[in-house]
Design an enzyme around this catalytic site. Sequence first.
Site, short mmCIF file in Angstrom:
data_model
loop_
_atom_site.label_atom_id
_atom_site.label_comp_id
_atom_site.label_asym_id
_atom_site.label_seq_id
_atom_site.Cartn_x
_atom_site.Cartn_y
_atom_site.Cartn_z
N GLU A 132 0.85 -1.24 0.03
CA GLU A 132 0.02 0.00 -0.07
C GLU A 132 0.83 1.26 0.16
O GLU A 132 0.44 2.38 -0.75
CB GLU A 132 -0.83 0.12 1.24
CG GLU A 132 -1.79 1.25 1.59
CD GLU A 132 -2.82 1.53 0.53
OE1 GLU A 132 -2.52 1.71 -0.45
OE2 GLU A 132 -3.87 1.74 1.27
N THR A 185 -4.00 9.48 -3.82
CA THR A 185 -3.98 9.38 -2.50
C THR A 185 -2.58 10.49 -2.04
O THR A 185 -2.76 11.36 -1.19
CB THR A 185 -3.72 8.07 -1.79
OG1 THR A 185 -5.00 7.36 -1.96
CG2 THR A 185 -3.74 8.31 -0.20
N1 HSE Z 1 -6.78 7.37 5.25
C1 HSE Z 1 -6.14 7.56 3.93
C2 HSE Z 1 -6.25 8.83 3.43
C3 HSE Z 1 -6.88 6.49 2.84
O1 HSE Z 1 -7.46 9.33 3.71
O2 HSE Z 1 -5.34 9.65 2.95
C4 HSE Z 1 -6.43 6.32 1.60
O3 HSE Z 1 -7.13 5.70 0.76
#
Ligand code: HSE
Length: 310
Positions: A132, A185
């Site tokens: 990830e 992201t």
């Molecule tokens: N918690 C992470 C974010 C999840 O919001 O950046 C990303 O998929």
Amino acid sequence: MGNKSIKISAPGSVSNVGPGFDIMGFALDSPVDEVVLRLNSKGKVVITKITGDGGKIPYDVKKNTATVALISMMKKLNAGFGVDVEVRKKIGLGSGLGSSAASAVASVYGLNELLDQPFTKDELIEFAMDGEAVASGSYHADNVAPCLYGGFIIIKSYNPLDIIRIKAPSDLWCAVVHPQFEIKTSEARKILPKEISLKKAISQWGNVAGLVAGLTTSNYKLIGRSIKDEIIEPVRAKLIKGYDQIKNSAMENGALGCSISGSGPSIFALCDSQITAVKVARSMRTAVTKTGHHSKIYVSQVNEVGPRII
Ligand code: HSE
């Protein structure tokens, strides 16, 4: 080693769930990613085929989330064998639905099954997080954990990793709309504030606590009024055209609460029945269409299973 092979599906997930940035997530029944693994005697991990990604995912095993996770696991095993990997992407890239997490989880779960489970899930998660991290640029488990364990997950701590699984109410349904554009992201994390005020932190803690209490006591009204995020949502909403209108349409059609799924652009809404969730998903799709984007919708309960051998 022979030609032992396995085909795995691993679910998409909604992370953050409103107030729980990086610490909450749940798995969905659909969409899912699929990975096919075949042990080889070449001693190397090789990506043989990727489909469904529009040519965007790297074949370089050091850059692909599925193989980075796999290699991390094989290092720990001192593996003398290799693996051919086929990735079938069905979860949109950069969708906010845990696409990279699902491929990473499918790979490590699949190899673990092929090798008769040398690792527990608590060990597999670390390998999946390595995968990830290569895609998102950060170590967060709020997609990999729900994807691997299934169910509704709270990450109580990252160091040491302390994951809690709670049972969501059986009538809780989730409507998701995925506007057809990508948000990386890594980019959506760069725009977040590095510090927050105590006032905002207090409000966020209250909502996290309220959401957990609502989930564990099946108090739907409490769940709804706890899906509030004063810190991340206002910043990221700007990345999603028409966000307020899409959210309003969900709420007007009976959603308990609505927010951005992960880093977006998908938007999720929790509902207290399947009928409402279908209505809410359709209304969000109509609202997205008005912004000029196509979208896909999903209606799902919390997936309690996680990855499956198919
Ligand atoms: N918690 C992470 C974010 C999840 O919001 O950046 C990303 O998929």
